[in-house]
Design a protein around this motif. Sequence first.
Motif, PDB file in Angstrom:
ATOM      1  N   CYS A  66      46.937  33.327  48.101  1.00 55.84           N
ATOM      2  CA  CYS A  66      46.850  34.323  47.024  1.00 55.84           C
ATOM      3  C   CYS A  66      48.083  35.232  47.030  1.00 55.84           C
ATOM      4  O   CYS A  66      48.488  35.713  48.092  1.00 55.84           O
ATOM      5  N   CYS A  69      43.895  34.147  43.972  1.00 57.66           N
ATOM      6  CA  CYS A  69      42.900  33.191  44.470  1.00 57.66           C
ATOM      7  C   CYS A  69      41.532  33.360  43.809  1.00 57.66           C
ATOM      8  O   CYS A  69      40.748  32.426  43.750  1.00 57.66           O
ATOM      9  N   ARG A  70      41.249  34.582  43.354  1.00 58.55           N
ATOM     10  CA  ARG A  70      39.948  34.902  42.735  1.00 58.55           C
ATOM     11  C   ARG A  70      38.748  34.649  43.648  1.00 58.55           C
ATOM     12  O   ARG A  70      37.632  34.429  43.155  1.00 58.55           O
ATOM     13  N   CYS A 111      38.214  38.870  47.863  1.00 55.94           N
ATOM     14  CA  CYS A 111      39.635  39.010  48.210  1.00 55.94           C
ATOM     15  C   CYS A 111      40.114  40.428  47.868  1.00 55.94           C
ATOM     16  O   CYS A 111      40.007  40.860  46.712  1.00 55.94           O
ATOM     17  N   PHE A 126      43.049  41.688  47.430  1.00 55.55           N
ATOM     18  CA  PHE A 126      44.103  41.739  46.421  1.00 55.55           C
ATOM     19  C   PHE A 126      43.510  41.516  45.021  1.00 55.55           C
ATOM     20  O   PHE A 126      43.789  42.265  44.088  1.00 55.55           O
ATOM     21  N   CYS A 127      42.662  40.501  44.901  1.00 55.01           N
ATOM     22  CA  CYS A 127      42.079  40.185  43.588  1.00 55.01           C
ATOM     23  C   CYS A 127      41.102  41.278  43.140  1.00 55.01           C
ATOM     24  O   CYS A 127      41.064  41.633  41.959  1.00 55.01           O
TER      25      CYS A 127
HETATM   26 ZN   LIG Z   1      43.057  36.843  45.967  1.00 53.20          ZN
END
Ligand SMILES: [Zn+2]
Length: 333
Positions: free
Chosen positions: A51, A78-79, A83, A85-86
């Motif tokens: 990701c 990456c979803r 996650c 970040f997502c």
């Molecule tokens: Zn992610």
Amino acid sequence: MPSHQETSGYCLSHISPRDVHFDKLRANAARFAELYRGTVYDAYADRINDCSTFLEFVIALNPDTGEQKLKLKSGRFCRVPRCPFCQWRKSLMWRAKTFKIIPKIFEDYPSSRFLFLTLTIANCPLDELRSTLTHMNKAWKRLTERQQFPAIGWIKTVEVTRDKNDLAHPHFHCMLMVNPSYFTGKYYLSKDDWIELWQKSLRVSYPPDIDIQAVKSRTGANEGMREAVIETLKYSVKPSDVLSDRSPTNRISDQDWLVELTAQLYQTRAIATGGVLKKYFKELEAENDNLEDLIHATENLDSEVMNSSVSLFFDWIQYRKRYVASSKARSFT
Ligand SMILES: [Zn+2]
């Protein structure tokens, strides 16, 4: 702002200190991947490791202030539901879109006001989180159907934190849209009234903790409204609650916490809207995983001039825990 040839080898956080959170979020994602490794969610470890490992930014200029900023132009996400970040991009996306929607709401309902409501239930063991959330959602439905419920529209989000005894603390953050008569008429509800209503809706024997505040805004554009939106549309799970670095006295390891939390929250909804607000968020709810939206999940794009001919490229360097400028451009196709 320099060109990418001039920045090669430099860290994103040096070139643009305000973007240091990209490093922090990506480092947290790497730690989540480590925790998933070797568990039933092993595939998530691979997806999270891939990701946002390469990001392309462009330079945006604010024509009013002359200020230059980096704006994310492309990246791969990456979803994976948890996650960091997502999740962060997603909460930014909801906020950015909500800020755009608010003026429309006030155009259609010029005198409307907002309340910021937090609803809790007694903390529960993590393996009862899913059933507790189901119970809370049913209670929410009962609350909204009560005659005293003053909102004509609402946004509700779920947040789950971890308490010091390793119990889950699920709670709702809600923005309620009310008519101005709520504050002066007989329908006004004190904090005690709200506690009583929520207790009845939950059908519990104890008075649950709640918080209720009026958003001090009549225009939709001021700080109070912004804060309420930011508070409502935040992470459903704080990475810091998973990555607790806890003392050895804790019974549940961070890995066990994350794995069970992932199972308990599987396909649960983090955000719901209702009443007259539903129509404004319809499109957003339908396409809330749109890749473009995860990339352009920032505010004030309209007022900024994007110079998309000048791109800066960054690679995630895990051992340095930094995004480092790359000398070469890459394509995502
Ligand atoms: Zn992610």
